[in-house]
Every structure is written in structure tokens, then in C-alpha cells.
Scaffold this active site. Sequence first.
Site, PDB file in Angstrom:
ATOM      1  N   LYS A   1       0.671  -1.423  -0.187  1.00 42.22           N
ATOM      2  CA  LYS A   1       0.115  -0.084   0.070  1.00 42.22           C
ATOM      3  C   LYS A   1       1.075   0.930   0.206  1.00 42.22           C
ATOM      4  O   LYS A   1       2.492   1.753   0.189  1.00 42.22           O
ATOM      5  CB  LYS A   1      -0.333  -0.346   1.457  1.00 42.22           C
ATOM      6  CG  LYS A   1      -0.129   0.034   2.543  1.00 42.22           C
ATOM      7  CD  LYS A   1       0.288   1.085   2.853  1.00 42.22           C
ATOM      8  CE  LYS A   1       1.023   1.269   4.742  1.00 42.22           C
ATOM      9  NZ  LYS A   1       1.675   2.591   4.506  1.00 42.22           N
TER      10      LYS A   1
ATOM     11  N   ASP B   1      -1.504  -1.276  10.579  1.00 47.23           N
ATOM     12  CA  ASP B   1      -1.930  -1.643   9.401  1.00 47.23           C
ATOM     13  C   ASP B   1      -2.402  -2.794   8.753  1.00 47.23           C
ATOM     14  O   ASP B   1      -3.068  -2.784   7.376  1.00 47.23           O
ATOM     15  CB  ASP B   1      -0.162  -1.601   8.092  1.00 47.23           C
ATOM     16  CG  ASP B   1      -0.117   0.230   7.929  1.00 47.23           C
ATOM     17  OD1 ASP B   1      -0.849   0.702   8.648  1.00 47.23           O
ATOM     18  OD2 ASP B   1       1.299  -0.071   7.994  1.00 47.23           O
TER      19      ASP B   1
END
Length: 278
Positions: free
Chosen positions: A8, A130
Site C-alpha cells: 500500500k 496496517d
Amino acid sequence: MKLKARAKINLALNVASRRSDGYHELEMIMLPLDFYDDIDIVFSDEDLVELVEGVIPQENTMTKAIALMKETYHLEQCFKVVATKSIPMEAGLAGGSADAAAVMHGINRLCNLKISDEELAALSVKIGADVPFCVIGKPAVVSGIGEQIEPIDCICDFELLLVKPKQGVSTPQAFKTLDIDACDHPDISLIKEALVSNDYSTIINASKNSLEESALRLVPTIATIKEELLAFGFDFALMSGSGSCVFALTKDKDLIQNAMNAFDYDFMYHTTVAKEAL
Ligand code: C5P
């Protein structure tokens, strides 16, 4: 079963406040990339995590994901995971978190548990802040410490060049040296609206990262990389997460190819925002 553990970027990251438990309240725009580790997971006689190339600490995000799934859903089976790592460590690209998310999805599917992505995401924050985003795997506004995910419908028709210097940044260190009053505070609602309406110029004008300044002090090369990429013609360059990877944006694919030829950074990768989750 083979899965993609997608990296990401934080297109924008705002640290809102410091909590009493040492964590920070964040508001972020996170985008999954068409850049991933390959995760292969099968039933086995014992739990085992291996890399195709290189070594991984005995306890890692994938062993944690196996243990969490077994404990939560009372699974008797064991699992072997073979990972082909491409995402660099200490980059701010969520490599370890993506691997954990892929293992959780893999076990869900192998055992036919039919657990929703939302339930898996809520559980996964026990592994790291995350991981919930990586479980959902869609462009999103992410808040709380990382556990609140609001997917965004957006096109993201730009190209990305990822560039990481040799030196990484330790996430706890970047948060520890952060000066919340002095750092950048991007307007996340504005950037979200710009993504939805595909307003590229607002995206590149408004996106910032609260952690960039503290990471720059730890790894000054991040600033050099940003300057060089902007001077080369990229529209925008920002550090992802707590660094040390920088992403640069353009709509010109030739510019990316020219930059790949011109620069000799430790790690460079041309990618786009992922169009499908796993
Ligand atoms: O949850 P994870 O292990 O990925 O977080 C690594 C470190 O990053 C934490 O130990 C903490 O220092 C910092 N962090 C934070 N606030 C967050 C997420 C991470 O302070 N929301």
C-alpha cells in the site's frame, strides 16, 4: 492456495493526536498497489512459514496470523506458508501487514470458514495497525489507529514510481520523534473528495504526510530522492507511511521508464493502484 499480498501507499497521512497507550490517532488515505508478495498456503502436519529466498525471524506477521486464526476459530489444522517477498522492509509499504492479511484470507478460504472481510479486518488489528486495511484491500479513508476503514470509489488513473533508499525507517522511531504541533496536517476530507471526483490537481496539491519530517531527520536521503524526482518532471513526490519509500506520481508512462533508466537507487518499481483486491 496462492494469494497476492499487496503493498500500500499512504497517499496522505495525518497524525491527529497522541494517545495515552503510546499509539496515535490517524487519518489516512490508503491505496493498494499492483505490487505484491506471493503467498502460497497449504494444509500441513505442522505450522511453518518459509521464504523462497532469504530468512525471516521465527516470529513474524505470518506466524502471528496463523496463531490468531487458529485461536479465534478453534482450528485443529496446521498450515505451511511459502512467501516470495518483493516488498522491501522498513519502507512504509506495509509488506509484513500485507503478508499477514493474505495468510488470514488463505486460512479463511482453505477451511471454508466464510468469515466476512469486515470481521477478519476487525480481528487483524491484533497483529498490527496496517493489517485491517490490507485485509480490505481497497482504496480507503483509514482512521483510528488503522482499524476504521471507509472504502472510496475512485479511478486513480495515475502511474506511480516507488523509490526506496537503502536505509529504512523504524516505525516506532518515526512516531517517537514526531512533533505533532509543527508537522504537516493534510486535509483528508478534501483529498477524499478529490479522489472521488478524479481531481488530480487537488490530489497533488493537498496530499501530505505528518510523519515525513521526522523520518527525514532519521534518513535525509528521503529528501534528496523527492527533490530529484520532482526535478526530473514528476508531478508529486511524498514519503509513504513512516518511510523510507517515496512514491512519485505522473500520468506519463515514458517519464517513469526514463527515470528507471536515469537513476540508480537501491529500489525502484513502476506500479499503479490495484484494480482488484487479492
Ligand atoms: O501496529 P504496528 O506494530 O504496525 O505499529 C508499529 C508501531 O508504530 C507502534 O509500536 C507504534 O509505535 C507506532 N504506531 C503508532 N500509532 C499508530 C500505528 C502505529 O504510534 N496508529
